[in-house]
Design a protein around this motif. Structure first.
Motif, PDB file in Angstrom:
ATOM      1  N   ILE A   1      -4.888 -15.587   5.883  1.00 32.98           N
ATOM      2  CA  ILE A   1      -5.334 -14.463   5.049  1.00 32.98           C
ATOM      3  C   ILE A   1      -4.151 -13.634   4.546  1.00 32.98           C
ATOM      4  O   ILE A   1      -4.076 -13.282   3.373  1.00 32.98           O
ATOM      5  N   LYS A   2      -3.201 -13.381   5.426  1.00 37.02           N
ATOM      6  CA  LYS A   2      -2.064 -12.546   5.034  1.00 37.02           C
ATOM      7  C   LYS A   2      -1.215 -13.216   3.943  1.00 37.02           C
ATOM      8  O   LYS A   2      -0.957 -12.598   2.907  1.00 37.02           O
TER       9      LYS A   2
ATOM     10  N   SER B   1      -0.554 -12.056  -0.079  1.00 42.02           N
ATOM     11  CA  SER B   1       0.741 -11.842  -0.711  1.00 42.02           C
ATOM     12  C   SER B   1       0.944 -12.798  -1.876  1.00 42.02           C
ATOM     13  O   SER B   1       1.689 -12.499  -2.811  1.00 42.02           O
TER      14      SER B   1
ATOM     15  N   LEU C   1       0.589 -11.681  -5.544  1.00 42.25           N
ATOM     16  CA  LEU C   1       1.694 -11.121  -6.314  1.00 42.25           C
ATOM     17  C   LEU C   1       2.504 -12.221  -6.983  1.00 42.25           C
ATOM     18  O   LEU C   1       3.193 -11.981  -7.962  1.00 42.25           O
TER      19      LEU C   1
ATOM     20  N   LEU D   1       8.272 -11.029   0.966  1.00 38.52           N
ATOM     21  CA  LEU D   1       7.541 -10.253   1.961  1.00 38.52           C
ATOM     22  C   LEU D   1       7.545 -10.954   3.318  1.00 38.52           C
ATOM     23  O   LEU D   1       6.797 -10.588   4.214  1.00 38.52           O
ATOM     24  N   GLY D   2       8.376 -11.986   3.445  1.00 36.73           N
ATOM     25  CA  GLY D   2       8.532 -12.623   4.745  1.00 36.73           C
ATOM     26  C   GLY D   2       7.579 -13.773   5.003  1.00 36.73           C
ATOM     27  O   GLY D   2       7.454 -14.229   6.126  1.00 36.73           O
TER      28      GLY D   2
ATOM     29  N   LYS E   1      -9.230 -10.540   3.019  1.00 35.05           N
ATOM     30  CA  LYS E   1      -9.901 -10.120   4.244  1.00 35.05           C
ATOM     31  C   LYS E   1     -11.395  -9.921   3.972  1.00 35.05           C
ATOM     32  O   LYS E   1     -12.224 -10.105   4.849  1.00 35.05           O
TER      33      LYS E   1
ATOM     34  N   LEU F   1       0.630  -3.964   0.219  1.00 30.09           N
ATOM     35  CA  LEU F   1       1.165  -5.308   0.474  1.00 30.09           C
ATOM     36  C   LEU F   1       2.642  -5.245   0.859  1.00 30.09           C
ATOM     37  O   LEU F   1       3.153  -6.139   1.535  1.00 30.09           O
ATOM     38  N   GLY F   2       3.327  -4.179   0.418  1.00 34.93           N
ATOM     39  CA  GLY F   2       4.724  -4.002   0.793  1.00 34.93           C
ATOM     40  C   GLY F   2       4.923  -3.877   2.292  1.00 34.93           C
ATOM     41  O   GLY F   2       6.015  -4.095   2.809  1.00 34.93           O
TER      42      GLY F   2
ATOM     43  N   GLN G   1       3.532  -5.762   4.499  1.00 32.56           N
ATOM     44  CA  GLN G   1       3.238  -7.040   5.171  1.00 32.56           C
ATOM     45  C   GLN G   1       4.235  -7.473   6.238  1.00 32.56           C
ATOM     46  O   GLN G   1       3.823  -7.989   7.269  1.00 32.56           O
ATOM     47  N   PRO G   2       5.555  -7.285   6.020  1.00 32.21           N
ATOM     48  CA  PRO G   2       6.470  -7.740   7.066  1.00 32.21           C
ATOM     49  C   PRO G   2       6.247  -7.041   8.404  1.00 32.21           C
ATOM     50  O   PRO G   2       6.699  -7.527   9.443  1.00 32.21           O
TER      51      PRO G   2
ATOM     52  N   THR H   1       3.052  -5.709   9.472  1.00 28.19           N
ATOM     53  CA  THR H   1       1.681  -5.678   9.975  1.00 28.19           C
ATOM     54  C   THR H   1       1.421  -6.869  10.900  1.00 28.19           C
ATOM     55  O   THR H   1       2.211  -7.805  10.960  1.00 28.19           O
ATOM     56  N   ASN H   2       0.289  -6.824  11.596  1.00 19.22           N
ATOM     57  CA  ASN H   2      -0.045  -7.895  12.549  1.00 19.22           C
ATOM     58  C   ASN H   2      -0.511  -9.148  11.810  1.00 19.22           C
ATOM     59  O   ASN H   2      -0.468  -9.208  10.583  1.00 19.22           O
TER      60      ASN H   2
ATOM     61  N   GLY I   1      -2.898  -8.521   9.041  1.00 22.19           N
ATOM     62  CA  GLY I   1      -2.492  -7.541   8.041  1.00 22.19           C
ATOM     63  C   GLY I   1      -3.136  -6.175   8.172  1.00 22.19           C
ATOM     64  O   GLY I   1      -3.324  -5.482   7.176  1.00 22.19           O
TER      65      GLY I   1
ATOM     66  N   GLN J   1       8.052  -1.177   1.424  1.00 16.22           N
ATOM     67  CA  GLN J   1       8.600  -2.236   2.271  1.00 16.22           C
ATOM     68  C   GLN J   1       9.734  -1.702   3.140  1.00 16.22           C
ATOM     69  O   GLN J   1      10.128  -2.339   4.111  1.00 16.22           O
TER      70      GLN J   1
END
Lengths: 343, 224
Positions: A221-222, A226, A229, A237-238, A287, B70-71, B73-74, B76-77, B80, B126
């Motif tokens: 989901i995560k 992302s 975008l 964003l990793g 989500k 969304l910024g 995201q790095p 969050t769990n 998200g 971010q």
């Protein structure tokens, strides 16, 4: 926040709708069983008419659950593909999964007469058909995954998937040309799709496959969010893009491949339900979308199946035709009414 | 705040995208905090470096708030969920870029200038030491160009972040940037704007028969 309460209310309503559709689906069929007796049987009591028990427990309930699994799974795999390929036209079958399954089924049904010396089993039943179809779809998926290692561009992957689809379709046409009418009929019958005929045991296998697909989707989901975008932003964003892409493709393969193996290539649900859901929920947050498409897919498939079995008649229409006839106008209507596609 | 300037095709964006690890390097090595860029994994890099690109968004149906979120995201769990700290950072970014009135709008309702500010806010949320921007002021009118430049400068000075961006707005960069990297064919000068003017780094930028640089005003004149 306010929107979250709204979503929760939506979900409660949707689940209620699902329950209603499920009961309607079970209570209707070629043999008319009174609603009161249907409830009796569902709740575990037995009614005097023994064949009613049998019809409900061994035919209608498995069929209804198959419809739920098929609808949910296809809708989810459609959502995954549309986000991964950033393309509103993508569906669960863009990677050639359904063509692979068709090829497997076609080889088993029609190829067995052509290469009777090479194939040891010429006996075609539902289980061997399911195995052939899933082997076919997984072989195509495997090739796509291998190609995905070499090709970084997701769009190129989409086109390659479509090309594989063309190749397999071509092989199927050649097979159909050389086969006899009886076998051809059998193949076409398979390609109509069907949610009936699944035993509880087969249903359990399908459930396991779908659950695995859903789990893989939930952990994605995560990254999926992302990806809204774009791939470069997602990476910044990793997101481990390569791994996420594998997981998403694998989830789609499990969902669409498993379903096609057991229920045949069922059109439209995978493409349409994500659009319907986005229009109604007015969001692109996965989500919300992932659980929403699962429920919507199940509802739509139950409705289609209820119509396809033509209540109080012995005829069953091909479910593949019904999904398109019911679904397409709904999507057209939504798009015309809102004048804007949400993606 | 530093700008990378140079003529079209000299490699401004290529340099920026290579530093951002969006594309593989052609040659040489890039060190970030005296560590090779290659040795960072995506997640480590995401907490050090954020980007604003010229490419369009895939989905413009996100609300401004969702996009800025969304910024985070790095941090969050796995699914998200935004923590309280995340929410504070998001609100800080919104306030700094002055988007409070727009936060519930959808991105397709915004003008180009507003959308660019949203993308900057996302990079701010971010919370990285470095923000890279690829031509942040293209497609904007003069007023909005100045607005973005001033915004970037205030962010750089208030939050102590390094802001590195490519630009064709040389005159504005001379007036507002702390340092400029001038990419020419052979020499690449890097320094404060007035030092660069003294070194006459800008004269060589364009062929002399089209425009000439006036060091006293820091602007270009068209040859008639």
């Amino acid at each position: 926040m306010n929107t979250q309460k709204k979503y929760r209310l939506f979900f409660v309503l949707l689940l209620l709708a699902l329950l209603v559709c499920l009961v309607i689906n079970i209570s209707l069929g070629s043999v008319s069983i009174p609603l009161k007796d249907t409830f009796y049987v569902i709740l575990g009591n037995s009614v005097q008419n023994d064949s009613w028990n049998n019809i409900i427990w061994n035919y209608r309930i498995p069929k209804a659950f198959t419809a739920i699994l098929v609808g949910s799974g296809l809708a989810l795999s459609g959502l995954l593909m549309q986000t991964l390929f950033r393309n509103p036209l993508a569906g669960p079958f863009v990677l050639g999964i359904s063509s692979g399954a068709s090829l497997g089924a076609a080889l088993l049904i029609m190829g067995s007469s052509l290469f009777s010396g090479m194939l040891s089993f010429t006996f075609v039943n539902d289980l061997s058909l399911a195995i052939a179809a899933s082997v076919g779809s997984f072989l195509v998926l495997l090739v796509v995954m291998i190609v995905a290692v070499k090709i970084k561009d997701t769009m190129a992957l989409l086109i390659i998937g479509l090309m594989f689809g063309s190749i397999t379709t071509a092989i199927v046409s050649i097979l159909s040309y050389f086969t006899n009418a009886e076998k051809l009929r059998q193949y076409i019958y398979w390609s109509f799709g069907s949610v009936g005929n699944l035993s509880w045991q087969q249903l359990l296998i399908l459930l396991t496959i779908i659950l695995a697909g859903v789990l893989l989707s939930i952990i994605s989901i995560k990254p999926l969010n992302s990806l809204l975008l774009g791939e470069n932003y997602a990476r910044s964003l990793g997101v481990n893009l390569k791994r996420s892409r594998y997981i998403i493709i694998l989830a789609t393969g499990l969902l669409a491949g498993g379903i096609t193996a057991f229920a045949g290539p069922i059109a439209f649900i995978g493409l349409a339900v994500p659009h319907l859901t986005r229009q109604i929920f007015n969001t692109t947050d996965h989500k919300v979308l992932v659980p929403a498409v699962l429920v919507y897919g199940a509802i739509l498939m139950l409705i289609c199946d209820t119509i396809a079995q033509l209540p109080a008649s012995v005829n069953v229409l091909p479910i593949n035709a019904i999904t398109s006839i019911i679904g397409a106008p709904v999507v057209i209507w939504l798009l015309v009414r809102k004048k804007k596609m949400i993606f | 705040m530093s700008a990378i300037i140079g003529i079209n095709g000299i490699g401004k964006s290529t340099l920026l995208r290579t530093i951002g690890k969006i594309q593989p390097k052609l040659s040489g090595s890039i060190l970030l905090n005296s560590r090779d860029l290659k040795s960072y994994n995506a997640l480590d890099l995401a907490s050090l470096l954020s980007i604003v690109l010229t490419e369009p968004l895939v989905s413009k149906n996100l609300t401004v708030l969702e996009l800025i979120a969304l910024g985070r995201q790095p941090y969050t769990n796995w699914i998200g969920t935004l923590s309280d700290k995340d929410k504070v950072k998001i609100q800080e970014a919104i306030t700094m870029v002055d988007l409070s009135d727009l936060q519930y709008k959808k991105c397709y309702e915004l003008s180009d200038g507003q959308l660019q500010r949203v993308m900057i806010a996302r990079a701010l949320a971010q919370d990285t030491a470095i923000i890279l921007l690829d031509e942040p002021t293209s497609h904007l009118d003069l007023h909005h160009k100045v607005q973005i430049f001033k915004l970037l400068k205030s962010i750089a000075h208030k939050t102590n972040k390094t802001i590195l961006f490519t630009s064709h707005e040389i005159e504005m960069a001379i007036q507002l940037c702390d340092k400029i990297l001038v990419l020419n064919k052979e020499v690449h000068d890097f320094g404060k704007p007035d030092e660069l003017i003294q070194k006459s780094a800008f004269e060589k930028l364009f062929p002399i028969d089209t425009v000439s640089f006036d060091p006293s005003t820091g602007s270009f004149k068209i040859k008639k």
